[in-house]
Scaffold this motif. Structure first.
Motif, PDB file in Angstrom:
ATOM      1  N   LEU A 225      26.948 -19.860  -7.913  1.00  0.00           N
ATOM      2  CA  LEU A 225      25.907 -18.972  -7.388  1.00  0.00           C
ATOM      3  C   LEU A 225      25.963 -17.591  -8.032  1.00  0.00           C
ATOM      4  N   LYS A 226      27.157 -17.156  -8.406  1.00  0.00           N
ATOM      5  CA  LYS A 226      27.299 -15.835  -9.030  1.00  0.00           C
ATOM      6  C   LYS A 226      26.663 -15.781 -10.414  1.00  0.00           C
ATOM      7  N   ASP A 227      26.389 -16.966 -10.987  1.00  0.00           N
ATOM      8  CA  ASP A 227      25.835 -17.024 -12.343  1.00  0.00           C
ATOM      9  C   ASP A 227      24.319 -17.148 -12.371  1.00  0.00           C
ATOM     10  N   ILE A 228      23.701 -17.262 -11.202  1.00  0.00           N
ATOM     11  CA  ILE A 228      22.240 -17.384 -11.168  1.00  0.00           C
ATOM     12  C   ILE A 228      21.637 -16.120 -10.548  1.00  0.00           C
ATOM     13  N   ASP A 229      20.347 -15.926 -10.760  1.00  0.00           N
ATOM     14  CA  ASP A 229      19.681 -14.760 -10.189  1.00  0.00           C
ATOM     15  C   ASP A 229      19.216 -15.015  -8.764  1.00  0.00           C
ATOM     16  N   GLY A 230      18.516 -16.123  -8.570  1.00  0.00           N
ATOM     17  CA  GLY A 230      17.926 -16.371  -7.257  1.00  0.00           C
ATOM     18  C   GLY A 230      17.606 -17.834  -7.064  1.00  0.00           C
ATOM     19  N   ALA A 231      16.949 -18.114  -5.943  1.00  0.00           N
ATOM     20  CA  ALA A 231      16.629 -19.489  -5.596  1.00  0.00           C
ATOM     21  C   ALA A 231      15.348 -19.522  -4.777  1.00  0.00           C
ATOM     22  N   PHE A 232      14.725 -20.684  -4.746  1.00  0.00           N
ATOM     23  CA  PHE A 232      13.577 -20.886  -3.865  1.00  0.00           C
ATOM     24  C   PHE A 232      13.507 -22.345  -3.442  1.00  0.00           C
ATOM     25  N   LEU A 233      12.791 -22.582  -2.360  1.00  0.00           N
ATOM     26  CA  LEU A 233      12.592 -23.921  -1.816  1.00  0.00           C
ATOM     27  C   LEU A 233      11.133 -24.303  -1.909  1.00  0.00           C
ATOM     28  N   THR A 234      10.865 -25.595  -1.920  1.00  0.00           N
ATOM     29  CA  THR A 234       9.484 -26.073  -2.022  1.00  0.00           C
ATOM     30  C   THR A 234       9.245 -27.224  -1.051  1.00  0.00           C
ATOM     31  N   ASN A 235       8.127 -27.172  -0.353  1.00  0.00           N
ATOM     32  CA  ASN A 235       7.639 -28.340   0.375  1.00  0.00           C
ATOM     33  C   ASN A 235       6.134 -28.219   0.559  1.00  0.00           C
ATOM     34  N   SER A 236       5.524 -29.278   1.064  1.00  0.00           N
ATOM     35  CA  SER A 236       4.065 -29.329   1.124  1.00  0.00           C
ATOM     36  C   SER A 236       3.468 -28.367   2.137  1.00  0.00           C
ATOM     37  N   LEU A 237       4.200 -28.022   3.179  1.00  0.00           N
ATOM     38  CA  LEU A 237       3.647 -27.154   4.212  1.00  0.00           C
ATOM     39  C   LEU A 237       3.695 -25.683   3.837  1.00  0.00           C
TER      40      LEU A 237
ATOM     41  N   ILE B  77      22.471 -16.873   0.889  1.00  0.00           N
ATOM     42  CA  ILE B  77      23.157 -18.123   1.213  1.00  0.00           C
ATOM     43  C   ILE B  77      24.477 -17.761   1.876  1.00  0.00           C
ATOM     44  N   ASP B  78      24.598 -18.082   3.165  1.00  0.00           N
ATOM     45  CA  ASP B  78      25.787 -17.722   3.951  1.00  0.00           C
ATOM     46  C   ASP B  78      26.131 -16.239   3.805  1.00  0.00           C
ATOM     47  N   GLY B  79      25.101 -15.402   3.833  1.00  0.00           N
ATOM     48  CA  GLY B  79      25.300 -13.958   3.766  1.00  0.00           C
ATOM     49  C   GLY B  79      25.387 -13.393   2.362  1.00  0.00           C
ATOM     50  N   TYR B  80      25.564 -14.276   1.364  1.00  0.00           N
ATOM     51  CA  TYR B  80      25.612 -13.819  -0.032  1.00  0.00           C
ATOM     52  C   TYR B  80      24.180 -13.567  -0.507  1.00  0.00           C
ATOM     53  N   LYS B  81      23.852 -12.308  -0.761  1.00  0.00           N
ATOM     54  CA  LYS B  81      22.481 -11.949  -1.100  1.00  0.00           C
ATOM     55  C   LYS B  81      22.155 -12.322  -2.544  1.00  0.00           C
TER      56      LYS B  81
ATOM     57  N   ASN C 120      16.718 -17.067   4.947  1.00  0.00           N
ATOM     58  CA  ASN C 120      18.171 -16.965   4.804  1.00  0.00           C
ATOM     59  C   ASN C 120      18.759 -18.318   5.188  1.00  0.00           C
ATOM     60  N   VAL C 121      19.667 -18.837   4.371  1.00  0.00           N
ATOM     61  CA  VAL C 121      20.138 -20.201   4.570  1.00  0.00           C
ATOM     62  C   VAL C 121      21.662 -20.257   4.645  1.00  0.00           C
ATOM     63  N   THR C 122      22.144 -21.367   5.169  1.00  0.00           N
ATOM     64  CA  THR C 122      23.574 -21.633   5.220  1.00  0.00           C
ATOM     65  C   THR C 122      23.845 -22.988   4.583  1.00  0.00           C
ATOM     66  N   ILE C 123      25.069 -23.193   4.121  1.00  0.00           N
ATOM     67  CA  ILE C 123      25.454 -24.465   3.517  1.00  0.00           C
ATOM     68  C   ILE C 123      26.120 -25.336   4.577  1.00  0.00           C
ATOM     69  N   LEU C 124      25.653 -26.542   4.740  1.00  0.00           N
ATOM     70  CA  LEU C 124      26.243 -27.489   5.679  1.00  0.00           C
ATOM     71  C   LEU C 124      27.373 -28.231   4.974  1.00  0.00           C
ATOM     72  N   LYS C 125      28.611 -27.925   5.353  1.00  0.00           N
ATOM     73  CA  LYS C 125      29.761 -28.438   4.614  1.00  0.00           C
ATOM     74  C   LYS C 125      30.436 -29.635   5.271  1.00  0.00           C
ATOM     75  N   ASP C 126      30.103 -29.911   6.528  1.00  0.00           N
ATOM     76  CA  ASP C 126      30.763 -31.023   7.197  1.00  0.00           C
ATOM     77  C   ASP C 126      29.881 -32.268   7.277  1.00  0.00           C
ATOM     78  N   PHE C 127      28.791 -32.263   6.511  1.00  0.00           N
ATOM     79  CA  PHE C 127      27.947 -33.449   6.418  1.00  0.00           C
ATOM     80  C   PHE C 127      27.518 -33.594   4.958  1.00  0.00           C
ATOM     81  N   ILE C 128      28.031 -34.586   4.285  1.00  0.00           N
ATOM     82  CA  ILE C 128      27.746 -34.791   2.868  1.00  0.00           C
ATOM     83  C   ILE C 128      26.653 -35.849   2.710  1.00  0.00           C
ATOM     84  N   LYS C 129      25.642 -35.521   1.964  1.00  0.00           N
ATOM     85  CA  LYS C 129      24.583 -36.493   1.711  1.00  0.00           C
ATOM     86  C   LYS C 129      25.005 -37.458   0.605  1.00  0.00           C
ATOM     87  N   GLU C 130      24.864 -38.723   0.875  1.00  0.00           N
ATOM     88  CA  GLU C 130      25.145 -39.746  -0.123  1.00  0.00           C
ATOM     89  C   GLU C 130      23.898 -40.583  -0.325  1.00  0.00           C
TER      90      GLU C 130
END
Length: 284
Positions: free
Chosen positions: A237-249, A258-262, A134-144
């Motif tokens: 987000l309402k237009d997609i079905d789901g999501a996943f993350l990827t990393n080597s571990l 995402i922020d409680g939105y299932k 379960n994830v949250t969106i970090l809104k006060d730090f923008i990646k540039e």
């Protein structure tokens, strides 16, 4: 029980490691790293991580003196001496510019500090693939974007900010300056709708992950799924079905909310992604 690491050309008890207070990695974050894992005693994607290691070494002009076979021998020797043969393991390779007591300016004659550690992969890392996050969106730090985002440098503060901000959540999603959801704390991000898999264009990525590249390669070869390069923002987000993350571990692991939105959890699709990735990984 003693634990052994590789430190500046030799394997030693980690209690014998001495890092100078004048090491540039400590003083200025002047260095880089790689993390990878073993599947039991196989380092399937080691060549890909080694290439990124050498590319970063060349870019930062910090020497990493070992060739691929030497690095492979070091890892197997560490596994053996730590009695980790047969276990899934985590590897961290850290390289700094070494000792320099005269400020941030760079002398030509430096000797790199190199630390390689290996340990048993924690169970919670393995569990992500099945249990999801379960994830949250970090809104006060923008990646540039800047040129350093192509490399895994020791300046990891954006990631640390992500960990500090996740609160009760398992992970954090970062936004770019256009409001697009771009990646997790230590993972690349994918969305899916039916059989279409969405991911950002390479020009919009902050780091091209090894796992991400292998998955995309496998999907494009022979599968019933299709890759589409498209950025997704919070409103979409309402237009997609789901999501996943990827990393080597952890490999491929589903995002449950995402922020409680299932989000929808398509177990078959996630299993297909995991199998496509593992097939591509084990063919290396």
């Amino acid at each position: 029980m003693a634990h052994f690491v590789f430190f500046n050309d030799k394997i030693v008890n980690k209690k014998e490691v001495f890092l100078s207070i004048e090491d540039r990695g400590l003083l200025y974050g002047d260095g880089f790293f790689e993390t990878l894992r073993s599947y039991k005693d196989n380092f399937y994607d080691l060549k890909l991580h080694y290439k990124r290691l050498k590319d970063t070494s060349k870019f930062l002009k910090i020497d990493f003196p070992y060739n691929f076979e030497q690095l492979k021998d070091i890892l197997f020797n560490l596994k053996k001496i730590n009695k980790l043969m047969g276990y899934d393991c985590y590897v961290r390779i850290t390289v700094t510019r070494g000792i320099d007591p005269f400020g941030p300016s760079i002398k030509d004659d430096h000797k790199s500090t190199i630390i390689i550690l290996i340990k048993k992969l924690p169970q919670f890392v393995l569990d992500r693939a099945e249990k999801g996050v379960n994830v949250t969106i970090l809104k006060d730090f923008i990646k540039e974007k800047n040129i350093l985002y192509n490399y895994k440098t020791l300046n990891y503060l954006p990631t640390i900010i992500g960990f500090l901000s996740r609160k009760r959540y398992d992970d954090v999603l970062f936004l770019d300056k256009k409001g697009n959801l771009v990646e997790g704390i230590t993972a690349n991000l994918f969305f899916y709708k039916n059989r279409i898999i969405y991911t950002s264009n390479e020009r919009d990525l902050f780091l091209k992950g090894v796992t991400r590249d292998l998955l995309i390669k496998g999907i494009k070869k022979k599968s019933k799924y299709f890759i589409r390069y498209k950025n997704i923002n919070e409103k979409q987000l309402k237009d997609i079905d789901g999501a996943f993350l990827t990393n080597s571990l952890s490999g491929i692991y589903p995002v449950l909310s995402i922020d409680g939105y299932k989000l929808k959890f398509n177990k078959k699709l996630i299993e297909d992604m995991q199998n496509i990735y593992l097939k591509e990984l084990m063919s290396l």
